[in-house]
Design a protein around this motif. Structure first.
Motif, PDB file in Angstrom:
ATOM      1  N   GLN A 178       0.831  -1.203   0.000  1.00 17.65           N
ATOM      2  CA  GLN A 178       0.000   0.000   0.000  1.00 17.65           C
ATOM      3  C   GLN A 178       0.871   1.261   0.000  1.00 17.65           C
ATOM      4  OE1 GLN A 178      -2.469   0.182   3.469  1.00 17.65           O
ATOM      5  NE2 GLN A 178      -3.943   1.550   2.492  1.00 17.65           N
ATOM      6  N   HIS A 179       2.085   1.112   0.539  1.00 18.33           N
ATOM      7  CA  HIS A 179       2.953   2.284   0.688  1.00 18.33           C
ATOM      8  C   HIS A 179       4.189   2.202  -0.184  1.00 18.33           C
ATOM      9  CE1 HIS A 179       0.681   2.322   4.591  1.00 18.33           C
ATOM     10  NE2 HIS A 179       0.399   3.488   4.043  1.00 18.33           N
ATOM     11  N   VAL A 180       4.669   3.374  -0.557  1.00 17.77           N
ATOM     12  CA  VAL A 180       5.856   3.466  -1.416  1.00 17.77           C
ATOM     13  C   VAL A 180       6.688   4.655  -0.967  1.00 17.77           C
ATOM     14  CG1 VAL A 180       4.750   2.502  -3.481  1.00 17.77           C
ATOM     15  CG2 VAL A 180       4.546   4.940  -3.023  1.00 17.77           C
ATOM     16  N   LEU A 181       7.951   4.673  -1.386  1.00 16.65           N
ATOM     17  CA  LEU A 181       8.771   5.884  -1.244  1.00 16.65           C
ATOM     18  C   LEU A 181       8.941   6.422  -2.658  1.00 16.65           C
ATOM     19  CD1 LEU A 181      11.588   4.650   1.190  1.00 16.65           C
ATOM     20  CD2 LEU A 181       9.352   5.657   1.740  1.00 16.65           C
ATOM     21  N   THR A 182       8.711   7.694  -2.842  1.00 17.19           N
ATOM     22  CA  THR A 182       8.840   8.254  -4.191  1.00 17.19           C
ATOM     23  C   THR A 182       9.467   9.639  -4.164  1.00 17.19           C
ATOM     24  OG1 THR A 182       7.643   8.862  -6.215  1.00 17.19           O
ATOM     25  CG2 THR A 182       6.450   9.205  -4.166  1.00 17.19           C
ATOM     26  N   MET A 183      10.277   9.921  -5.187  1.00 15.94           N
ATOM     27  CA  MET A 183      10.714  11.301  -5.373  1.00 15.94           C
ATOM     28  C   MET A 183       9.455  12.148  -5.476  1.00 15.94           C
ATOM     29  SD  MET A 183      13.523  11.611  -8.388  1.00 15.94           S
ATOM     30  CE  MET A 183      14.837  10.442  -8.567  1.00 15.94           C
ATOM     31  N   GLY A 184       9.519  13.369  -5.005  1.00 20.27           N
ATOM     32  CA  GLY A 184       8.361  14.254  -5.092  1.00 20.27           C
ATOM     33  C   GLY A 184       8.310  14.980  -6.425  1.00 20.27           C
ATOM     34  N   LEU A 185       7.222  15.694  -6.636  1.00 25.02           N
ATOM     35  CA  LEU A 185       7.103  16.461  -7.884  1.00 25.02           C
ATOM     36  C   LEU A 185       8.130  17.596  -7.908  1.00 25.02           C
ATOM     37  CD1 LEU A 185       3.208  16.462  -8.113  1.00 25.02           C
ATOM     38  CD2 LEU A 185       4.807  15.143  -9.522  1.00 25.02           C
ATOM     39  N   GLY A 186       8.398  18.175  -6.730  1.00 24.32           N
ATOM     40  CA  GLY A 186       9.424  19.219  -6.650  1.00 24.32           C
ATOM     41  C   GLY A 186      10.801  18.654  -6.965  1.00 24.32           C
ATOM     42  N   THR A 187      11.059  17.430  -6.523  1.00 25.53           N
ATOM     43  CA  THR A 187      12.347  16.772  -6.793  1.00 25.53           C
ATOM     44  C   THR A 187      12.487  16.549  -8.301  1.00 25.53           C
ATOM     45  OG1 THR A 187      11.820  15.500  -4.794  1.00 25.53           O
ATOM     46  CG2 THR A 187      13.822  14.872  -5.990  1.00 25.53           C
ATOM     47  N   ILE A 188      11.437  16.009  -8.904  1.00 23.16           N
ATOM     48  CA  ILE A 188      11.459  15.708 -10.345  1.00 23.16           C
ATOM     49  C   ILE A 188      11.646  16.997 -11.155  1.00 23.16           C
ATOM     50  CG2 ILE A 188      10.005  14.908 -12.273  1.00 23.16           C
ATOM     51  CD1 ILE A 188       8.744  12.891 -10.203  1.00 23.16           C
ATOM     52  N   MET A 189      10.974  18.052 -10.714  1.00 20.96           N
ATOM     53  CA  MET A 189      11.034  19.315 -11.458  1.00 20.96           C
ATOM     54  C   MET A 189      12.421  19.952 -11.444  1.00 20.96           C
ATOM     55  SD  MET A 189       8.271  20.124 -13.037  1.00 20.96           S
ATOM     56  CE  MET A 189       8.170  21.909 -13.182  1.00 20.96           C
ATOM     57  N   GLU A 190      13.289  19.523 -10.503  1.00 22.98           N
ATOM     58  CA  GLU A 190      14.640  20.072 -10.461  1.00 22.98           C
ATOM     59  C   GLU A 190      15.579  19.392 -11.453  1.00 22.98           C
ATOM     60  OE1 GLU A 190      15.878  20.092  -6.351  1.00 22.98           O
ATOM     61  OE2 GLU A 190      14.458  21.702  -5.909  1.00 22.98           O
ATOM     62  N   ALA A 191      15.150  18.284 -12.039  1.00 19.92           N
ATOM     63  CA  ALA A 191      15.992  17.652 -13.069  1.00 19.92           C
ATOM     64  C   ALA A 191      16.161  18.649 -14.220  1.00 19.92           C
ATOM     65  CB  ALA A 191      15.334  16.368 -13.568  1.00 19.92           C
ATOM     66  N   ARG A 192      17.356  18.656 -14.822  1.00 19.69           N
ATOM     67  CA  ARG A 192      17.598  19.659 -15.869  1.00 19.69           C
ATOM     68  C   ARG A 192      16.828  19.361 -17.151  1.00 19.69           C
ATOM     69  NH1 ARG A 192      21.941  20.226 -12.457  1.00 19.69           N
ATOM     70  NH2 ARG A 192      23.022  18.300 -12.988  1.00 19.69           N
ATOM     71  N   HIS A 193      16.515  18.088 -17.358  1.00 23.31           N
ATOM     72  CA  HIS A 193      15.732  17.716 -18.543  1.00 23.31           C
ATOM     73  C   HIS A 193      14.785  16.581 -18.111  1.00 23.31           C
ATOM     74  CE1 HIS A 193      15.909  16.384 -23.091  1.00 23.31           C
ATOM     75  NE2 HIS A 193      14.703  16.752 -22.719  1.00 23.31           N
TER      76      HIS A 193
END
Ligand code: GLP
Length: 266
Positions: A178-193
């Motif tokens: 039921q549970h997961v660990l995930t990068m957040g949307l803010g984390t993903i948005m910091e990727a350069r591409h």
């Protein structure tokens, strides 16, 4: 957002691999890749392995960060995303295992694990290219609808829809953690591409909303509209709901040769 539409899933997967291959060649000091799991990137990983075997690319200096992991599974569990990555990519290329990072789903302290994961990304210099799949409900990573648009790596609870979509590996959706660990949307948005790959008609609705709909936490992938460099790679089935398909095709076909990232590498 750049939207690139290819006839088949194979062509789209090959194009995604060429784009990733180019980013490995461009940064000889070591590209930091963000990687995804699920059915969608399998063809791309297969192509990357082929390119590596043909000595066109090396992963020697690459550092990899996966988006997410199930909570409660040991790294050795064949249903874990670590096992998936080992099977489909890491064991088949020359990447150093010490530089392959995946959130530890077996941790007793998820909060500390998530903070450490963010620190590791920062220490590696941030993510150069983040590969993403797309959930049918518009999630990226495991950021389900209503996720904060500026969230960081954290523990999340999966929806019934996502558990059902991932049921095959677990022998029933009620057995999917039921549970997961995930990068957040803010984390993903910091990727350069950011490079999002979506294949098949069952993704057409989410793709249309992500590209052409309003920005909303209810369709988490729509945050990519705010990203300064986001490439969306689709097959025709996944692109079938887009209202401005013809325009996206025209733009892509009109690219000068030096901007083409989908051509095979030498
Ligand atoms: C899972 C993964 C996502 C993936 C999505 C789509 O929820 N955490 O990273 O993009 O499913 O999966 P698939 O590619 O199998 O359709």
């Amino acid at each position: 957002m750049e939207v690139a539409i290819f006839k088949t899933a194979d062509e789209a997967s090959r194009a995604a691999a060429c784009l990733i291959g180019r980013s490995l060649k461009e940064k000889s000091s070591g590209t930091v890749l963000g990687l995804a799991t699920g059915q969608t990137p399998l063809g791309t990983y297969e192509e990357l392995v082929k390119m590596h075997k043909a000595a066109k690319i090396s992963f020697r200096n690459v550092t990899a960060f996966n988006l997410d992991e199930y909570v409660g599974l040991e790294a050795s569990d064949p249903r874990s995303y670590r096992a998936y990555m080992r099977e489909h990519l890491f064991s088949k290329v020359d990447i150093e295992s010490a530089r392959c990072f995946i959130p530890d789903g077996s941790t007793r302290d998820p909060r500390a694990e998530c903070t450490t994961y963010e620190e590791k990304i920062r220490k590696a210099g941030g993510i150069d290219l983040q590969l993403l799949g797309l959930g049918q409900d518009g999630h990226i990573g495991f950021n389900e609808p209503s996720s904060s648009l500026s969230s960081r790596t954290r523990l999340k609870t999966l929806t019934h829809v996502t558990r059902a979509a991932n049921a095959a590996n677990f022998g029933g959706s009620e057995k999917v953690p039921q549970h997961v660990l995930t990068m957040g949307l803010g984390t993903i948005m910091e990727a350069r591409h950011c490079v999002l790959l979506a294949l098949g008609a069952n993704k057409a609705d989410a793709v249309q909303k992500m590209v052409e709909g309003p920005l909303s936490a209810m369709l988490p992938a729509s945050i990519l509209q705010m990203h300064p460099r986001c490439t969306v790679i689709l097959d025709e089935a996944a692109a079938s709901g887009l209202a401005r398909q013809n325009y996206y095709r025209e733009v892509f076909a009109g690219k000068p040769a030096w901007q083409r990232w989908d051509l095979p590498l030498d």
